[in-house]
Scaffold this motif. Structure first.
Motif, PDB file in Angstrom:
ATOM      1  N   GLU A  35       0.695  -1.213  -0.397  1.00 41.66           N
ATOM      2  CA  GLU A  35      -0.237   0.073  -0.127  1.00 41.66           C
ATOM      3  C   GLU A  35       0.851   1.421  -0.021  1.00 41.66           C
ATOM      4  O   GLU A  35       0.734   2.059  -0.483  1.00 41.66           O
ATOM      5  CB  GLU A  35      -1.133  -0.530   1.419  1.00 41.66           C
ATOM      6  CG  GLU A  35      -1.563   1.313   1.211  1.00 41.66           C
ATOM      7  CD  GLU A  35      -2.739   0.841   2.502  1.00 41.66           C
ATOM      8  OE1 GLU A  35      -2.648   0.527   3.365  1.00 41.66           O
ATOM      9  OE2 GLU A  35      -4.234   2.322   2.151  1.00 41.66           O
ATOM     10  N   VAL A  36       1.857   1.326   0.781  1.00 42.20           N
ATOM     11  CA  VAL A  36       2.726   2.646   1.131  1.00 42.20           C
ATOM     12  C   VAL A  36       4.024   2.234   0.329  1.00 42.20           C
ATOM     13  O   VAL A  36       5.065   1.455   0.478  1.00 42.20           O
ATOM     14  CB  VAL A  36       2.697   2.455   2.660  1.00 42.20           C
ATOM     15  CG1 VAL A  36       3.630   4.046   2.795  1.00 42.20           C
ATOM     16  CG2 VAL A  36       1.589   2.628   3.333  1.00 42.20           C
ATOM     17  N   THR A  37       4.449   3.546  -0.220  1.00 39.17           N
ATOM     18  CA  THR A  37       5.430   3.652  -1.470  1.00 39.17           C
ATOM     19  C   THR A  37       6.382   5.792  -0.470  1.00 39.17           C
ATOM     20  O   THR A  37       5.628   6.222  -1.459  1.00 39.17           O
ATOM     21  CB  THR A  37       5.678   3.561  -2.358  1.00 39.17           C
ATOM     22  OG1 THR A  37       5.685   1.755  -2.806  1.00 39.17           O
ATOM     23  CG2 THR A  37       7.322   4.078  -3.318  1.00 39.17           C
ATOM     24  N   THR A  42      -0.794   3.805  -2.692  1.00 45.15           N
ATOM     25  CA  THR A  42      -1.429   2.817  -3.892  1.00 45.15           C
ATOM     26  C   THR A  42      -2.835   2.222  -3.688  1.00 45.15           C
ATOM     27  O   THR A  42      -2.739   1.756  -2.638  1.00 45.15           O
ATOM     28  CB  THR A  42      -0.559   1.677  -4.181  1.00 45.15           C
ATOM     29  OG1 THR A  42       1.174   2.469  -4.593  1.00 45.15           O
ATOM     30  CG2 THR A  42      -0.486   0.122  -5.015  1.00 45.15           C
ATOM     31  N   ARG A  43      -3.458   2.512  -4.810  1.00 46.56           N
ATOM     32  CA  ARG A  43      -4.915   1.582  -4.974  1.00 46.56           C
ATOM     33  C   ARG A  43      -4.990   0.408  -5.195  1.00 46.56           C
ATOM     34  O   ARG A  43      -5.565  -0.439  -5.054  1.00 46.56           O
ATOM     35  CB  ARG A  43      -5.916   2.303  -5.178  1.00 46.56           C
ATOM     36  CG  ARG A  43      -7.292   2.110  -5.482  1.00 46.56           C
ATOM     37  CD  ARG A  43      -8.723   2.730  -5.908  1.00 46.56           C
ATOM     38  NE  ARG A  43      -8.502   3.798  -5.673  1.00 46.56           N
ATOM     39  CZ  ARG A  43      -8.549   5.347  -6.438  1.00 46.56           C
ATOM     40  NH1 ARG A  43      -8.790   4.774  -8.292  1.00 46.56           N
ATOM     41  NH2 ARG A  43      -9.088   6.561  -6.210  1.00 46.56           N
ATOM     42  N   LEU A  85      -4.808  -4.795  -2.780  1.00 51.16           N
ATOM     43  CA  LEU A  85      -3.939  -4.506  -1.474  1.00 51.16           C
ATOM     44  C   LEU A  85      -3.664  -6.052  -1.536  1.00 51.16           C
ATOM     45  O   LEU A  85      -4.255  -6.811  -0.798  1.00 51.16           O
ATOM     46  CB  LEU A  85      -4.076  -3.435  -0.686  1.00 51.16           C
ATOM     47  CG  LEU A  85      -4.510  -2.280  -1.468  1.00 51.16           C
ATOM     48  CD1 LEU A  85      -4.333  -1.192   0.513  1.00 51.16           C
ATOM     49  CD2 LEU A  85      -2.759  -1.608  -2.238  1.00 51.16           C
ATOM     50  N   GLY A  86      -2.016  -6.270  -0.822  1.00 52.93           N
ATOM     51  CA  GLY A  86      -1.847  -7.748  -0.487  1.00 52.93           C
ATOM     52  C   GLY A  86      -1.640  -8.512  -1.767  1.00 52.93           C
ATOM     53  O   GLY A  86      -1.074  -9.727  -1.469  1.00 52.93           O
ATOM     54  N   GLN A 122       1.244  -1.117 -13.614  1.00 59.40           N
ATOM     55  CA  GLN A 122       0.948   0.630 -13.725  1.00 59.40           C
ATOM     56  C   GLN A 122      -0.002   0.846 -12.275  1.00 59.40           C
ATOM     57  O   GLN A 122      -0.642  -0.391 -11.836  1.00 59.40           O
ATOM     58  CB  GLN A 122       0.082   0.457 -15.021  1.00 59.40           C
ATOM     59  CG  GLN A 122      -0.629   2.120 -15.064  1.00 59.40           C
ATOM     60  CD  GLN A 122      -1.915   1.948 -16.071  1.00 59.40           C
ATOM     61  OE1 GLN A 122      -2.416   1.207 -15.738  1.00 59.40           O
ATOM     62  NE2 GLN A 122      -1.929   2.946 -16.508  1.00 59.40           N
ATOM     63  N   GLU A 123       1.032   1.151 -11.373  1.00 59.12           N
ATOM     64  CA  GLU A 123       0.291   1.852 -10.499  1.00 59.12           C
ATOM     65  C   GLU A 123      -0.828   3.105 -10.307  1.00 59.12           C
ATOM     66  O   GLU A 123      -0.792   4.153 -11.201  1.00 59.12           O
ATOM     67  CB  GLU A 123       1.048   2.666  -9.335  1.00 59.12           C
ATOM     68  CG  GLU A 123       2.236   2.610  -9.302  1.00 59.12           C
ATOM     69  CD  GLU A 123       2.624   2.269  -8.033  1.00 59.12           C
ATOM     70  OE1 GLU A 123       1.468   2.310  -7.280  1.00 59.12           O
ATOM     71  OE2 GLU A 123       3.585   1.270  -7.310  1.00 59.12           O
TER      72      GLU A 123
END
Lengths: 172, 81, 172, 81
Positions: A35-37, A42-43, A85-86, A122-123
């Protein structure tokens, strides 16, 4: 077992694929959607591939790993499409008589897959922007299209798969 | 000869199509293809410096010669895994 | 998740235990019963533990790994009792934002578990003999009891978990 | 004082029991226990040079003092995993 799939990855199937009475160790690697960068969220991620070539490259990597290490099995699966996510985008399993070889081969396979297999992510950022991730190109703070089209991309070849200390995208 | 080039990721996005078609002289190389793509698809120009090409599903270099029925793909820096 | 069990290890449960939205990578290690060691064949392995201390040591290892690496999850399960060929005796899963840390922590956990957790394996060889495996003591070519009782065991302390090039027993 | 020692693996096999019982002077150490075990359980003697002891589920050294209600275990070289 070499597979490109649009379905969730069946990790049990990878472990079964590398089972062997000659194996004393198995290592499974999963690359998952973080999720976190940095300070961005990120969705989801969307993966796209040049499928025929990607499958062929993955098979070549499995063969090369079996030449370099005494493996008793290997399995590579990459998922395409949109991942929440995950969720796992890639899974690699290897087995070997002794564990050092399984760890080394597993790490080499994921490092090399990230360098040579024609797959792109693609983010989809939580702020609504989205951008294709291309290592070696400067990340766009505002989304991909406009920035990339604006030019001044460096003539850097494909990134060498280095482990980025502060990656600008969802990079395990 | 006319060649089709598969486009992926940001190249597909910039061109607005998943295939580019360019006209090349016979016995052209990947270097010639790169130049022709920049002329024919100006939106692709900024990204072409960082892509490589695959011919028949194998990475090619600038000197690789192209033939009419080759499967050609434009490969931006990969980001799988 | 720290567990000592007499049942087959549920690898999916370990992977679920280390899932995290902050993870970009998960590594699962399995130690499995290998049939062939040198020119000898194994029929089965029997594992025994000082259970309360083993569980405590495994928990300490998980805590120490989380101090050494930025992990988002860890899970250690060891199975006891008799295991057939190919079955997993130990499973370790770790997750982390970046894959290097998951690989390093996973390898450190299995290396260290094999050094400090009070669990022992008995080889049941296909020729009908059986012997307890004790690293640092000379392996018996004819089975454990008589040979060990005959004495002359070296005063070597616990083996330091080195990766044996030619292990005399079922050693991943 | 009388102490019980949990035995595992080859130590249990050699002693033919999963617990050893030895009589020790008060304030004895692990070193004293090691010597007492060798005297009381001769079959264990050959293996005692390579074992360590745990006191209350923590590895102990030779100087560790033993108390009547300690949980004591004889730990041959481990081979889990």
């Amino acid at each position: 077992m070499i597979e490109i799939t649009h379905e969730p990855i069946d990790t049990a199937a990878l472990l079964r694929a590398v089972e062997s009475n000659l194996a004393g160790a198995a290592v499974l690697f999963l690359g998952t959607t973080r999720e976190v960068t940095g300070d961005r969220r990120t969705r989801s991620l969307v993966y796209e591939a040049y499928e025929a070539m990607a499958r062929q490259k993955m098979a070549e990597l499995a063969e090369e790993a079996s030449r370099r290490w005494p493996l008793t099995g290997s399995a590579l699966v990459h998922r395409l499409g949109e991942l929440g996510l995950g969720e796992a985008s890639v899974a690699i399993a290897v087995s070997s008589p002794h564990r050092c070889d399984a760890f080394e081969a597993g790490q080499w396979l994921i490092d090399t897959l990230k360098e040579v297999v024609p797959i792109w992510k693609q983010e989809n950022w939580a702020d609504g922007t989205c951008e294709w991730v291309h290592p070696g190109q400067p990340p766009s703070p505002t989304g991909g299209l406009a920035e990339s089209a604006a030019g001044s991309a460096p003539a850097e070849p494909h990134a060498e798969g280095a482990h980025p200390a502060n990656p600008a995208s969802n990079e395990s | 000869m006319k060649v089709e080039v598969k486009l992926f990721a940001v190249a597909k996005q910039l061109a607005g199509a998943d295939t580019a078609v360019v006209e090349l002289a016979d016995a052209s190389t990947v270097a010639d293809l790169r130049a022709a793509l920049a002329r024919t698809y100006p939106p692709l120009a900024p990204t072409l410096a960082s892509v490589v090409f695959a011919v028949n599903a194998a990475y090619a270099d600038e000197q690789t010669r192209l033939h009419p029925h080759d499967e050609i793909a434009c490969i931006p820096p990969v980001s799988g895994g």
